[in-house]
Design a protein around this motif. Structure first.
Motif, PDB file in Angstrom:
ATOM      1  N   GLY A 152     -11.602  13.035   0.011  1.00 48.29           N
ATOM      2  CA  GLY A 152     -12.068  11.661   0.131  1.00 48.29           C
ATOM      3  C   GLY A 152     -12.942  11.189  -1.008  1.00 48.29           C
TER       4      GLY A 152
ATOM      5  N   ASN B 114       0.823  -1.202   0.000  1.00 48.94           N
ATOM      6  CA  ASN B 114       0.000   0.000   0.000  1.00 48.94           C
ATOM      7  C   ASN B 114       0.865   1.263   0.000  1.00 48.94           C
ATOM      8  OD1 ASN B 114      -2.684   1.255   0.206  1.00 48.94           O
ATOM      9  ND2 ASN B 114      -1.955   1.928   2.215  1.00 48.94           N
TER      10      ASN B 114
ATOM     11  N   ASN C 187     -10.318   7.335  -4.314  1.00 45.25           N
ATOM     12  CA  ASN C 187      -9.464   6.430  -3.566  1.00 45.25           C
ATOM     13  C   ASN C 187      -8.131   6.237  -4.278  1.00 45.25           C
ATOM     14  OD1 ASN C 187      -9.835   4.483  -5.624  1.00 45.25           O
ATOM     15  ND2 ASN C 187     -11.663   3.661  -4.589  1.00 45.25           N
TER      16      ASN C 187
ATOM     17  N   PHE D  92      -3.680   9.897   2.273  1.00 45.74           N
ATOM     18  CA  PHE D  92      -3.735   8.437   2.312  1.00 45.74           C
ATOM     19  C   PHE D  92      -3.109   7.860   3.582  1.00 45.74           C
ATOM     20  CE2 PHE D  92      -3.954   8.765  -2.479  1.00 45.74           C
ATOM     21  CZ  PHE D  92      -5.287   8.362  -2.543  1.00 45.74           C
TER      22      PHE D  92
ATOM     23  N   ILE E  39      -8.720  13.885  -3.804  1.00 45.62           N
ATOM     24  CA  ILE E  39      -8.119  12.935  -2.866  1.00 45.62           C
ATOM     25  C   ILE E  39      -8.236  13.461  -1.437  1.00 45.62           C
ATOM     26  CG2 ILE E  39      -5.947  11.884  -2.131  1.00 45.62           C
ATOM     27  CD1 ILE E  39      -5.135  11.765  -5.078  1.00 45.62           C
TER      28      ILE E  39
END
Length: 253
Positions: A97, A7, A100, A43, A94
């Motif tokens: 929200g 990730n 993604n 993120f 981003i």
């Protein structure tokens, strides 16, 4: 742990791709760094470090032990502020929200491969019209409008064509300004043009690195000394190439 590593790499890829698009499209250094850090923070990676120069981006994330760092090389740069605006729009989406990680990566890849420039003939036509208008702005006469348009359009056309054969910006700018000076002199010589200096000044304005100078000053004011000085040096070389090309023509008059 393995999922976290994957990730983090994906987040870094999104940040670097956004920074690469902005830097290649004429974005300021501090804006590129700020955008990458904001995307990473959105993120979940709060501790990031970025170092941006006109020729490369170094980005690191401290969410893992040891800290992961990536480097990308920037070899080509142009002026495409629409792409900068599109990346800024994705960055804001981003942060709010709405987008993604996977969606952001797909959208950025689409922007990176997108060609939003106008057709070449329209660019030449716009350069021609701008040259004539610049000549009027510098207090030239309307009887020199057409010669300035032709000289400026031919100069811009030559710049693009020469750059494809000789991918060194200095030489393509030098040759383009030489073409502008030669055409301007010929127009005055045969009686179509009247004020040589005004025709030349208006015609070379399409080659002047206005955005580069602006970004250099803004980067220096923001404390990015390396980027500011390198962009200033690039702008100086462009101005030197333009001046040299015109001087070579005038020296043979």
């Amino acid at each position: 742990m393995e999922k976290q590593v994957e990730n983090t790499y994906d987040i870094m890829e999104v940040c670097l791709l956004a920074g690469k698009i902005m830097l290649q499209s004429g974005g300021e250094t501090y804006r590129v760094e700020d955008t990458m850090m904001r995307i990473a923070a959105s993120f979940g990676i709060e501790k990031t470090h970025s170092y941006v120069t006109p020729t490369g981006i170094i980005f690191s994330a401290e969410s893992l032990e040891p800290t992961r760092t990536k480097l990308i090389r920037i070899s080509e740069r142009s002026t495409d502020l629409k792409k900068v605006a599109m990346v800024n729009s994705i960055s804001r989406s981003i942060s709010s929200g709405e987008v993604n990680l996977k969606e952001a990566l797909v959208q950025l890849k689409e922007i990176d491969s997108l060609d939003v420039t106008f057709p070449f003939r329209i660019q030449v036509a716009a350069a021609s019209l701008a040259s004539g208008c610049f000549m009027i702005m510098f207090k030239g006469g309307w009887n020199d409008f057409i010669p300035a348009m032709i000289s400026g359009g031919a100069g811009f056309y030559s710049f693009v064509r020469f750059h494809r054969f000789v991918p060194i910006k200095f030489f393509s700018e030098f040759l383009a300004s030489f073409v502008i000076g030669l055409l301007s002199f010929l127009f005055v010589k045969i009686g179509i043009g009247h004020q040589l200096d005004k025709i030349i000044i208006g015609s070379v304005m399409t080659l002047v690195p206005g955005l580069l100078v602006t970004n250099a000053i803004r980067d220096l004011m923001a404390g990015h000394l390396v980027s500011g000085l390198s962009k200033g040096a690039e702008a100086f070389l462009t101005a030197f190439a333009i001046g040299t090309g015109i001087a070579v023509v005038l020296s043979f008059l």
